[in-house]
Scaffold this motif. Structure first.
Motif, mmCIF file in Angstrom:
data_model
loop_
_atom_site.group_PDB
_atom_site.id
_atom_site.type_symbol
_atom_site.label_atom_id
_atom_site.label_comp_id
_atom_site.label_asym_id
_atom_site.label_seq_id
_atom_site.Cartn_x
_atom_site.Cartn_y
_atom_site.Cartn_z
ATOM 1 N N MET A 1 -7.588 3.685 -3.139
ATOM 2 C CA MET A 1 -6.051 3.236 -2.569
ATOM 3 C C MET A 1 -5.080 3.047 -3.779
ATOM 4 N N THR B 1 0.851 -1.051 -0.168
ATOM 5 C CA THR B 1 -0.060 0.086 0.074
ATOM 6 C C THR B 1 0.954 1.241 -0.004
ATOM 7 N N TYR C 1 -1.648 1.157 -4.797
ATOM 8 C CA TYR C 1 -1.137 0.000 -4.392
ATOM 9 C C TYR C 1 0.213 -0.147 -5.539
#
Length: 105
Positions: A93, A3, A95
């Motif tokens: 998010m 992440t 990654y």
């Protein structure tokens, strides 16, 4: 996959460093996300601290310019590419896929 950060935490023109076995710089270049090794291949300098212009980052130490899409340097003093990594955006998010290293010089 590791992440990097939330999409909202990485505005256009900014970068973030993800610590790990190898530090990785993640850039938001005009809304596209790119990840490369953070250390300049010419000398030990953080590319995340460089200047972002389109899909290129200029090393803050000796002004070597790297293409974020390929990791290839476009001018001296750097002669060797930095690794690039696939970036995945999911559920807001960012990654970085460190399992498949793309550009290696």
């Amino acid at each position: 996959m590791i992440t990097a950060c939330a999409v909202d935490d990485l505005p256009v023109g900014e970068s973030v460093v993800v610590s790990g076995e190898v530090a990785i710089a993640v850039f938001n270049a005009d809304g596209e996300f790119y990840a490369i090794d953070d250390t300049c291949s010419h000398q030990d300098a953080s590319l995340a601290e460089g200047w972002l212009e389109g899909c290129f980052v200029e090393c803050p130490l000796h002004a070597a310019l790297f293409d974020l899409r390929t990791g290839m340097p476009t001018c001296l003093p750097a002669k060797k590419a930095v690794r690039t990594y696939p970036v995945v955006v999911q559920d807001g998010m960012i990654y970085v896929d460190t399992g498949s290293r793309e550009a290696v010089a």
